[in-house]
Design a protein around this motif. Structure first.
Motif, PDB file in Angstrom:
ATOM      1  N   LYS A  39       0.833  -1.197   0.000  1.00 33.81           N
ATOM      2  CA  LYS A  39       0.000   0.000   0.000  1.00 33.81           C
ATOM      3  C   LYS A  39       0.876   1.259   0.000  1.00 33.81           C
ATOM      4  O   LYS A  39       0.559   2.241  -0.677  1.00 33.81           O
ATOM      5  N   LEU A  40       1.967   1.215   0.747  1.00 35.07           N
ATOM      6  CA  LEU A  40       2.905   2.338   0.732  1.00 35.07           C
ATOM      7  C   LEU A  40       3.499   2.511  -0.667  1.00 35.07           C
ATOM      8  O   LEU A  40       3.710   3.636  -1.128  1.00 35.07           O
ATOM      9  N   ASP A  41       3.747   1.385  -1.352  1.00 30.72           N
ATOM     10  CA  ASP A  41       4.276   1.446  -2.720  1.00 30.72           C
ATOM     11  C   ASP A  41       3.282   2.118  -3.657  1.00 30.72           C
ATOM     12  O   ASP A  41       3.646   2.969  -4.475  1.00 30.72           O
ATOM     13  N   LYS A  42       2.006   1.751  -3.545  1.00 33.64           N
ATOM     14  CA  LYS A  42       0.983   2.313  -4.426  1.00 33.64           C
ATOM     15  C   LYS A  42       0.793   3.808  -4.171  1.00 33.64           C
ATOM     16  O   LYS A  42       0.645   4.598  -5.120  1.00 33.64           O
ATOM     17  N   LEU A  43       0.794   4.197  -2.926  1.00 34.61           N
ATOM     18  CA  LEU A  43       0.652   5.610  -2.596  1.00 34.61           C
ATOM     19  C   LEU A  43       1.850   6.405  -3.108  1.00 34.61           C
ATOM     20  O   LEU A  43       1.707   7.541  -3.569  1.00 34.61           O
ATOM     21  N   SER A  44       3.026   5.788  -3.057  1.00 32.14           N
ATOM     22  CA  SER A  44       4.228   6.441  -3.583  1.00 32.14           C
ATOM     23  C   SER A  44       4.136   6.582  -5.104  1.00 32.14           C
ATOM     24  O   SER A  44       4.551   7.599  -5.671  1.00 32.14           O
ATOM     25  N   GLN A  45       3.568   5.564  -5.773  1.00 34.89           N
ATOM     26  CA  GLN A  45       3.419   5.611  -7.228  1.00 34.89           C
ATOM     27  C   GLN A  45       2.460   6.719  -7.642  1.00 34.89           C
ATOM     28  O   GLN A  45       2.623   7.323  -8.713  1.00 34.89           O
ATOM     29  N   TYR A  46       1.455   7.008  -6.830  1.00 34.58           N
ATOM     30  CA  TYR A  46       0.542   8.117  -7.118  1.00 34.58           C
ATOM     31  C   TYR A  46       1.302   9.436  -7.193  1.00 34.58           C
ATOM     32  O   TYR A  46       0.954  10.327  -7.969  1.00 34.58           O
ATOM     33  N   LEU A  47       2.367   9.549  -6.398  1.00 35.91           N
ATOM     34  CA  LEU A  47       3.178  10.773  -6.388  1.00 35.91           C
ATOM     35  C   LEU A  47       4.253  10.761  -7.470  1.00 35.91           C
ATOM     36  O   LEU A  47       4.998  11.728  -7.617  1.00 35.91           O
ATOM     37  N   GLY A  48       4.347   9.638  -8.215  1.00 41.87           N
ATOM     38  CA  GLY A  48       5.309   9.575  -9.307  1.00 41.87           C
ATOM     39  C   GLY A  48       6.583   8.822  -8.992  1.00 41.87           C
ATOM     40  O   GLY A  48       7.533   8.862  -9.775  1.00 41.87           O
ATOM     41  N   TYR A  49       6.622   8.111  -7.872  1.00 50.65           N
ATOM     42  CA  TYR A  49       7.804   7.348  -7.504  1.00 50.65           C
ATOM     43  C   TYR A  49       7.616   5.867  -7.828  1.00 50.65           C
ATOM     44  O   TYR A  49       6.490   5.383  -7.965  1.00 50.65           O
ATOM     45  N   LYS A  50       8.730   5.146  -7.926  1.00 52.62           N
ATOM     46  CA  LYS A  50       8.675   3.721  -8.268  1.00 52.62           C
ATOM     47  C   LYS A  50       8.024   2.927  -7.149  1.00 52.62           C
ATOM     48  O   LYS A  50       7.183   2.049  -7.395  1.00 52.62           O
ATOM     49  N   ASP A  51       8.414   3.192  -5.920  1.00 47.76           N
ATOM     50  CA  ASP A  51       7.862   2.517  -4.751  1.00 47.76           C
ATOM     51  C   ASP A  51       8.188   3.354  -3.516  1.00 47.76           C
ATOM     52  O   ASP A  51       8.731   4.459  -3.627  1.00 47.76           O
ATOM     53  N   PHE A  52       7.866   2.827  -2.345  1.00 49.08           N
ATOM     54  CA  PHE A  52       8.074   3.578  -1.112  1.00 49.08           C
ATOM     55  C   PHE A  52       9.562   3.776  -0.818  1.00 49.08           C
ATOM     56  O   PHE A  52       9.971   4.806  -0.270  1.00 49.08           O
ATOM     57  N   VAL A  53      10.378   2.796  -1.179  1.00 48.10           N
ATOM     58  CA  VAL A  53      11.817   2.935  -0.976  1.00 48.10           C
ATOM     59  C   VAL A  53      12.351   4.096  -1.820  1.00 48.10           C
ATOM     60  O   VAL A  53      13.152   4.917  -1.349  1.00 48.10           O
ATOM     61  N   ASP A  54      11.881   4.177  -3.064  1.00 47.69           N
ATOM     62  CA  ASP A  54      12.284   5.267  -3.953  1.00 47.69           C
ATOM     63  C   ASP A  54      11.847   6.609  -3.382  1.00 47.69           C
ATOM     64  O   ASP A  54      12.602   7.585  -3.387  1.00 47.69           O
TER      65      ASP A  54
END
Length: 279
Positions: free
Chosen positions: A69-84
């Motif tokens: 879920k953190l990955d998906k929310l990060s992708q909404y902001l234009g990032y690859k995943d939460f780590v990115d």
């Protein structure tokens, strides 16, 4: 600020910009629909509100958020995943934590365009970026500089203060260009899906209603002078709601009526009791 708190804050901030909504619940509803349409990520608006209350306003205890879920929310902001996101995101007001390097291109060096005469690279100290030795010794050509900018900063700042962002996500269509719309409690929001979830009525896009039909959430600002002949109302269970256009109340299906001086006096503006107290 923790990375999760920062992520939730930025997701709601971006959601406010994308939706035009100002309330927490309105933004959360937009995000719920948008994330499902664009990233095929199903999450309810109530869950998003709980995240906001737990991490941003901290009015509730922290709750566990699954990594995907953190990955998906990060992708909404234009990032690859939460780590990115955690490694590369920098708040705009964190200027004190940046090192600015200006690289001036020699006048006799071949350039991509006449505008590229000076490039500015913003590098956050947090990322511990170091200029490789071979760059220090040999320098860079304009193409190498552009590539470095792409890899390190994600954007290029030209000498005329114009910033070019680098994004690999296709732009989101404006709401009015979408096929359908739904009522979020205050206004119509655009969507490409004919079905989202039970309880949400999806209708064909109506450009006029999408732009102009809204519920007036600040009834205390209405007066006979600014509302008579310009607003409509719906009365249900002794509750009155005012709207900016004629039509049907999307919440209860009742036909709207033109606001009268009596309705405006009784159900809008300052209550009589509060006026008497002030006097």
């Amino acid at each position: 600020m923790s990375k999760i708190k920062l992520l939730i804050h930025e997701v709601f901030k971006q959601g406010e910009e994308d939706s035009g909504k100002e309330t927490k619940s309105g933004i959360a509803l937009f995000l719920s629909v948008h994330l499902e349409e664009t990233l095929y990520f199903t999450i309810t608006d109530k869950t998003l509100v709980r995240y906001y209350d737990a991490y941003v306003t901290e009015i509730k205890d922290k709750i566990n958020i699954e990594p995907f879920k953190l990955d998906k929310l990060s992708q909404y902001l234009g990032y690859k995943d939460f780590v990115d996101f955690s490694r590369t995101f920098t708040k705009e007001d964190e200027k004190a934590n940046k090192t600015m390097i200006k690289i001036k291109v020699d006048e006799d060096e071949e350039s991509i365009s006449e505008q590229i005469s000076k490039l500015v690279i913003n590098i956050t100290n947090e990322q511990h970026f170091k200029v490789p030795e071979y760059i220090k010794q040999n320098g860079l050509g304009i193409m190498e500089i552009a590539l470095l900018l792409c890899l390190v900063t994600g954007n290029v700042v030209f000498s005329n203060n114009k910033t070019v962002g680098l994004s690999f996500i296709s732009p989101v269509k404006p709401g009015i260009e979408k096929k359908y719309m739904y009522w979020d409690g205050e206004r119509y929001m655009g969507t490409d899906s004919s079905y989202i979830r039970p309880g949400l009525d999806i209708v064909a896009m109506n450009e006029h209603k999408f732009q102009y039909f809204k519920k007036i959430t600040r009834k205390d600002t209405l007066t006979e002078f600014n509302a008579l002949g310009k607003t409509w109302y719906s009365k249900y269970n002794n509750e009155v709601e005012f709207f900016t256009e004629d039509g049907i109340d999307p919440d209860n299906g009742r036909e709207l009526r033109k606001s009268t001086p009596f309705i405006i006096y009784k159900y809008a503006g300052e209550h009589k009791d509060s006026i008497e107290v002030q006097e």
